[in-house]
Write a protein that holds these residues in place. Structure first.
Motif, short mmCIF file in Angstrom:
data_model
loop_
_atom_site.label_atom_id
_atom_site.label_comp_id
_atom_site.label_asym_id
_atom_site.label_seq_id
_atom_site.Cartn_x
_atom_site.Cartn_y
_atom_site.Cartn_z
N LEU A 25 0.84 -1.21 0.00
CA LEU A 25 0.00 0.00 0.00
C LEU A 25 0.87 1.26 0.00
CD1 LEU A 25 -2.79 1.35 0.19
CD2 LEU A 25 -2.62 1.17 2.68
N GLY A 37 -7.02 2.20 0.32
CA GLY A 37 -6.43 2.06 1.66
C GLY A 37 -7.07 2.98 2.68
N ALA A 38 -8.39 2.93 2.78
CA ALA A 38 -9.14 3.90 3.57
C ALA A 38 -8.79 3.89 5.05
CB ALA A 38 -10.63 3.67 3.39
N CYS A 39 -8.42 2.75 5.61
CA CYS A 39 -8.20 2.69 7.06
C CYS A 39 -6.72 2.81 7.41
CB CYS A 39 -8.80 1.42 7.64
SG CYS A 39 -7.80 -0.06 7.39
N GLU A 40 -5.89 3.15 6.45
CA GLU A 40 -4.45 3.37 6.69
C GLU A 40 -3.77 2.13 7.26
OE1 GLU A 40 -3.11 6.08 5.63
OE2 GLU A 40 -4.95 7.18 5.24
N GLY A 41 -4.22 0.98 6.88
CA GLY A 41 -3.51 -0.23 7.28
C GLY A 41 -3.91 -0.80 8.62
N LEU A 43 -6.52 -2.71 9.19
CA LEU A 43 -7.36 -3.88 8.98
C LEU A 43 -8.83 -3.63 9.30
CD1 LEU A 43 -5.38 -7.06 10.12
CD2 LEU A 43 -6.29 -6.53 7.86
N ALA A 44 -9.29 -2.45 8.95
CA ALA A 44 -10.68 -2.11 9.19
C ALA A 44 -11.43 -1.81 7.90
CB ALA A 44 -10.77 -0.92 10.14
N CYS A 45 -10.85 -2.15 6.77
CA CYS A 45 -11.54 -1.96 5.50
C CYS A 45 -11.03 -3.04 4.55
CB CYS A 45 -11.24 -0.57 4.92
SG CYS A 45 -9.57 -0.38 4.22
N CYS A 48 -7.87 -1.86 0.20
CA CYS A 48 -6.50 -2.04 -0.30
C CYS A 48 -6.35 -3.43 -0.91
CB CYS A 48 -5.49 -1.82 0.81
SG CYS A 48 -5.64 -3.04 2.12
N LEU A 83 -4.57 -8.26 1.24
CA LEU A 83 -4.70 -6.83 1.52
C LEU A 83 -3.31 -6.20 1.42
CD1 LEU A 83 -7.23 -6.85 4.49
CD2 LEU A 83 -7.68 -6.40 2.07
N CYS A 85 -1.98 -3.57 2.52
CA CYS A 85 -1.34 -2.97 3.71
C CYS A 85 -0.71 -4.03 4.60
CB CYS A 85 -2.34 -2.14 4.49
SG CYS A 85 -3.66 -3.12 5.24
#
Ligand code: FES
Length: 110
Positions: A25, A37-41, A43-45, A48, A83, A85
Protein backbone atom coordinates in the motif's frame (compact mmCIF):
# COMPACT_ATOMS: atom_id res chain seq x y z
CA UNK A 1 16.44 -0.66 -5.93
CA UNK A 2 13.95 -3.57 -6.08
CA UNK A 3 10.95 -3.12 -8.33
CA UNK A 4 7.38 -4.20 -8.18
CA UNK A 5 4.62 -4.19 -10.74
CA UNK A 6 1.03 -2.97 -10.41
CA UNK A 7 -1.51 -3.92 -13.05
CA UNK A 8 -4.10 -1.18 -12.89
CA UNK A 9 -7.83 -1.65 -13.38
CA UNK A 10 -7.62 -0.69 -17.06
CA UNK A 11 -4.82 -3.22 -17.63
CA UNK A 12 -1.96 -0.71 -17.58
CA UNK A 13 1.23 -2.30 -16.25
CA UNK A 14 3.29 0.00 -14.03
CA UNK A 15 6.73 -1.02 -12.83
CA UNK A 16 7.86 1.10 -9.88
CA UNK A 17 10.67 1.33 -7.31
CA UNK A 18 9.79 -0.69 -4.22
CA UNK A 19 12.02 -0.01 -1.20
CA UNK A 20 12.38 -2.94 1.22
CA UNK A 21 10.33 -2.73 4.39
CA UNK A 22 7.46 -0.74 2.91
CA UNK A 23 4.02 -2.26 2.53
CA UNK A 24 2.53 -2.68 -0.92
CA UNK A 25 0.00 0.00 0.00
CA UNK A 26 2.80 2.44 0.84
CA UNK A 27 4.55 1.69 -2.44
CA UNK A 28 1.30 2.29 -4.34
CA UNK A 29 0.86 5.65 -2.64
CA UNK A 30 4.40 6.79 -3.41
CA UNK A 31 3.71 6.27 -7.08
CA UNK A 32 0.15 7.58 -7.26
CA UNK A 33 -1.29 4.16 -8.01
CA UNK A 34 -5.05 4.18 -7.55
CA UNK A 35 -5.39 1.97 -4.46
CA UNK A 36 -7.50 3.46 -1.72
CA UNK A 37 -6.43 2.06 1.66
CA UNK A 38 -9.14 3.90 3.57
CA UNK A 39 -8.20 2.69 7.06
CA UNK A 40 -4.45 3.37 6.69
CA UNK A 41 -3.51 -0.23 7.28
CA UNK A 42 -5.43 -0.93 10.46
CA UNK A 43 -7.36 -3.88 8.98
CA UNK A 44 -10.68 -2.11 9.19
CA UNK A 45 -11.54 -1.96 5.50
CA UNK A 46 -10.88 -3.94 2.36
CA UNK A 47 -10.17 -1.06 0.01
CA UNK A 48 -6.50 -2.04 -0.30
CA UNK A 49 -7.48 -5.40 -1.82
CA UNK A 50 -5.09 -6.64 -4.51
CA UNK A 51 -4.84 -9.90 -6.42
CA UNK A 52 -1.30 -11.26 -6.20
CA UNK A 53 0.16 -12.87 -9.33
CA UNK A 54 -0.02 -16.65 -8.69
CA UNK A 55 3.72 -17.15 -9.16
CA UNK A 56 4.38 -14.80 -6.22
CA UNK A 57 1.61 -15.83 -3.90
CA UNK A 58 3.32 -18.80 -2.24
CA UNK A 59 6.20 -16.61 -1.16
CA UNK A 60 3.97 -14.67 1.21
CA UNK A 61 3.32 -15.58 4.83
CA UNK A 62 -0.25 -16.80 5.32
CA UNK A 63 -2.91 -14.17 5.93
CA UNK A 64 -3.93 -13.68 9.56
CA UNK A 65 -7.53 -14.31 10.52
CA UNK A 66 -8.35 -10.59 10.64
CA UNK A 67 -7.10 -10.18 7.09
CA UNK A 68 -9.14 -13.18 5.93
CA UNK A 69 -12.23 -11.69 7.56
CA UNK A 70 -11.77 -8.39 5.73
CA UNK A 71 -11.12 -10.15 2.43
CA UNK A 72 -14.45 -11.92 2.82
CA UNK A 73 -16.06 -8.50 2.47
CA UNK A 74 -14.08 -7.40 -0.58
CA UNK A 75 -15.51 -7.44 -4.10
CA UNK A 76 -13.88 -9.46 -6.84
CA UNK A 77 -11.91 -11.71 -4.50
CA UNK A 78 -9.70 -14.31 -6.16
CA UNK A 79 -7.73 -17.28 -4.80
CA UNK A 80 -4.62 -15.13 -4.50
CA UNK A 81 -6.29 -12.02 -3.04
CA UNK A 82 -4.55 -10.20 -0.19
CA UNK A 83 -4.70 -6.83 1.52
CA UNK A 84 -1.89 -4.58 0.31
CA UNK A 85 -1.34 -2.97 3.71
CA UNK A 86 -0.51 -6.37 5.21
CA UNK A 87 2.24 -7.32 2.77
CA UNK A 88 5.72 -6.01 3.55
CA UNK A 89 8.36 -6.05 0.86
CA UNK A 90 11.35 -8.29 1.50
CA UNK A 91 14.53 -8.90 -0.50
CA UNK A 92 13.07 -11.93 -2.26
CA UNK A 93 10.24 -9.89 -3.74
CA UNK A 94 12.02 -8.02 -6.56
CA UNK A 95 9.49 -8.06 -9.41
CA UNK A 96 6.50 -8.82 -7.16
CA UNK A 97 3.33 -8.30 -9.17
CA UNK A 98 -0.24 -7.51 -8.11
CA UNK A 99 -3.40 -6.63 -9.99
CA UNK A 100 -5.83 -4.04 -8.67
CA UNK A 101 -9.36 -5.40 -9.01
CA UNK A 102 -11.91 -2.97 -10.47
CA UNK A 103 -15.12 -4.65 -9.36
CA UNK A 104 -15.73 -2.68 -6.19
CA UNK A 105 -15.89 0.54 -8.16
CA UNK A 106 -18.22 -0.93 -10.76
CA UNK A 107 -20.66 -1.96 -8.08
CA UNK A 108 -20.97 1.60 -6.87
CA UNK A 109 -22.13 2.88 -10.23
CA UNK A 110 -25.62 3.79 -10.35
S1 FES B 1 -5.96 -0.13 4.27
FE1 FES B 1 -7.70 -0.88 5.30
S2 FES B 1 -7.28 -2.98 5.47
FE2 FES B 1 -5.63 -2.26 4.31
Amino acid sequence: MPKMVFIETDGTRREVDAPLGLSILEVARRHDIDLEGACEGSLACSTCHVVVAPEWYDLLPDAQEDEEDMLDLAAGVARTSRLACQITLTGEMDGFTVRIPGESRDMQRG
